[in-house]
Design a protein around this motif. Structure first.
Motif, PDB file in Angstrom:
ATOM      1  N   THR A  91       0.811  -1.217   0.000  1.00 58.65           N
ATOM      2  CA  THR A  91       0.000   0.000   0.000  1.00 58.65           C
ATOM      3  C   THR A  91       0.843   1.265   0.000  1.00 58.65           C
ATOM      4  O   THR A  91       0.307   2.354  -0.031  1.00 58.65           O
ATOM      5  CB  THR A  91      -0.933   0.033   1.226  1.00 58.65           C
ATOM      6  OG1 THR A  91      -0.141   0.146   2.420  1.00 58.65           O
ATOM      7  CG2 THR A  91      -1.803  -1.210   1.295  1.00 58.65           C
ATOM      8  N   VAL A  92       2.145   1.101   0.055  1.00 60.86           N
ATOM      9  CA  VAL A  92       3.058   2.239   0.161  1.00 60.86           C
ATOM     10  C   VAL A  92       3.642   2.581  -1.218  1.00 60.86           C
ATOM     11  O   VAL A  92       3.522   1.799  -2.153  1.00 60.86           O
ATOM     12  CB  VAL A  92       4.186   1.928   1.181  1.00 60.86           C
ATOM     13  CG1 VAL A  92       3.596   1.773   2.579  1.00 60.86           C
ATOM     14  CG2 VAL A  92       4.948   0.684   0.796  1.00 60.86           C
ATOM     15  N   PRO A  93       4.298   3.736  -1.362  1.00 57.50           N
ATOM     16  CA  PRO A  93       4.870   4.117  -2.661  1.00 57.50           C
ATOM     17  C   PRO A  93       5.899   3.105  -3.183  1.00 57.50           C
ATOM     18  O   PRO A  93       6.540   2.395  -2.399  1.00 57.50           O
ATOM     19  CB  PRO A  93       5.554   5.463  -2.362  1.00 57.50           C
ATOM     20  CG  PRO A  93       4.850   5.997  -1.162  1.00 57.50           C
ATOM     21  CD  PRO A  93       4.466   4.783  -0.355  1.00 57.50           C
ATOM     22  N   GLU A  94       6.047   3.083  -4.499  1.00 59.01           N
ATOM     23  CA  GLU A  94       6.993   2.188  -5.161  1.00 59.01           C
ATOM     24  C   GLU A  94       8.376   2.276  -4.520  1.00 59.01           C
ATOM     25  O   GLU A  94       8.866   3.353  -4.200  1.00 59.01           O
ATOM     26  CB  GLU A  94       7.098   2.549  -6.640  1.00 59.01           C
ATOM     27  CG  GLU A  94       8.060   1.671  -7.403  1.00 59.01           C
ATOM     28  CD  GLU A  94       8.182   2.080  -8.858  1.00 59.01           C
ATOM     29  OE1 GLU A  94       9.119   1.586  -9.511  1.00 59.01           O
ATOM     30  OE2 GLU A  94       7.375   2.892  -9.337  1.00 59.01           O
ATOM     31  N   GLY A  95       8.957   1.104  -4.304  1.00 62.74           N
ATOM     32  CA  GLY A  95      10.302   1.034  -3.757  1.00 62.74           C
ATOM     33  C   GLY A  95      10.377   1.091  -2.241  1.00 62.74           C
ATOM     34  O   GLY A  95      11.461   0.995  -1.681  1.00 62.74           O
ATOM     35  N   THR A  96       9.233   1.248  -1.577  1.00 56.62           N
ATOM     36  CA  THR A  96       9.249   1.351  -0.111  1.00 56.62           C
ATOM     37  C   THR A  96       8.486   0.215   0.563  1.00 56.62           C
ATOM     38  O   THR A  96       8.323   0.223   1.777  1.00 56.62           O
ATOM     39  CB  THR A  96       8.668   2.703   0.360  1.00 56.62           C
ATOM     40  OG1 THR A  96       7.297   2.787  -0.029  1.00 56.62           O
ATOM     41  CG2 THR A  96       9.444   3.867  -0.215  1.00 56.62           C
ATOM     42  N   GLY A  97       8.005  -0.754  -0.214  1.00 57.61           N
ATOM     43  CA  GLY A  97       7.247  -1.864   0.349  1.00 57.61           C
ATOM     44  C   GLY A  97       8.104  -2.714   1.270  1.00 57.61           C
ATOM     45  O   GLY A  97       9.318  -2.830   1.095  1.00 57.61           O
ATOM     46  N   GLU A  98       7.459  -3.277   2.278  1.00 55.15           N
ATOM     47  CA  GLU A  98       8.140  -4.149   3.228  1.00 55.15           C
ATOM     48  C   GLU A  98       7.287  -5.386   3.439  1.00 55.15           C
ATOM     49  O   GLU A  98       6.059  -5.326   3.364  1.00 55.15           O
ATOM     50  CB  GLU A  98       8.320  -3.454   4.578  1.00 55.15           C
ATOM     51  CG  GLU A  98       9.229  -2.262   4.561  1.00 55.15           C
ATOM     52  CD  GLU A  98       9.281  -1.590   5.914  1.00 55.15           C
ATOM     53  OE1 GLU A  98      10.336  -1.673   6.564  1.00 55.15           O
ATOM     54  OE2 GLU A  98       8.256  -1.008   6.310  1.00 55.15           O
TER      55      GLU A  98
END
Length: 158
Positions: free
Chosen positions: A73-80
């Motif tokens: 659900t977070v911006p591209e490149g920041t998913g965990e």
């Protein structure tokens, strides 16, 4: 273990309603299934599925599974994501089923459903309730090898 990762893993599990369960057939063919899930105080996961679904058949033959809870659900490149090696099984005792359903029913509504529904997941009904017990949990962190970026595992204690 890093408290930052322990805290973040719990936040992701609390936020994300769907987990992805990886199983393998008897001949080793992999299978991935996203399922709506809930968890208890010990971070055991529960879900309901058709007992004839491929992932359910695979669990009946081999209870070793892999779960990913990924925050996309977070911006591209920041998913965990939280990565979980677990053992899963179908619940058969009505009390265990009711216990699991209390978490599944309360996940979205944040209240316990008082209806007794274990019978909906037994006998000739197609769906069953499953439980996964985590054995090992981790998240990925940034690492470096020979000047190149790599993922490294950070074990998590739920």
């Amino acid at each position: 273990m890093d408290d930052k990762f322990n805290k973040r893993a719990k936040e992701i599990i609390e936020k994300i309603l769907y987990i992805t369960i990886a199983t393998a057939s008897k001949d080793g063919t992999p299978w991935n299934s996203p399922v709506y899930s809930a968890f208890d105080e010990g971070y055991n996961f529960y879900w309901a599925s058709d007992q004839n679904g491929q992932h359910s058949k695979n669990i009946a033959r081999n209870n070793k599974i892999f779960i990913v809870v990924y925050d996309s659900t977070v911006p591209e490149g920041t998913g965990e994501g939280v990565y979980i090696q677990a053992k899963a099984y179908m619940l058969t005792d009505p009390k265990d089923i009711e216990h699991a359903l209390s978490y599944l029913d309360g996940r979205v509504n944040k209240k316990k459903d008082k209806n007794t529904r274990a019978a909906e997941f037994q006998g000739n009904r197609p769906r069953r309730v499953y439980k996964a017990i985590p054995e090992k949990v981790w998240m990925n962190d940034d690492g470096e090898m020979n000047g190149f970026y790599i993922d490294i595992r950070k074990e998590v204690n739920l």
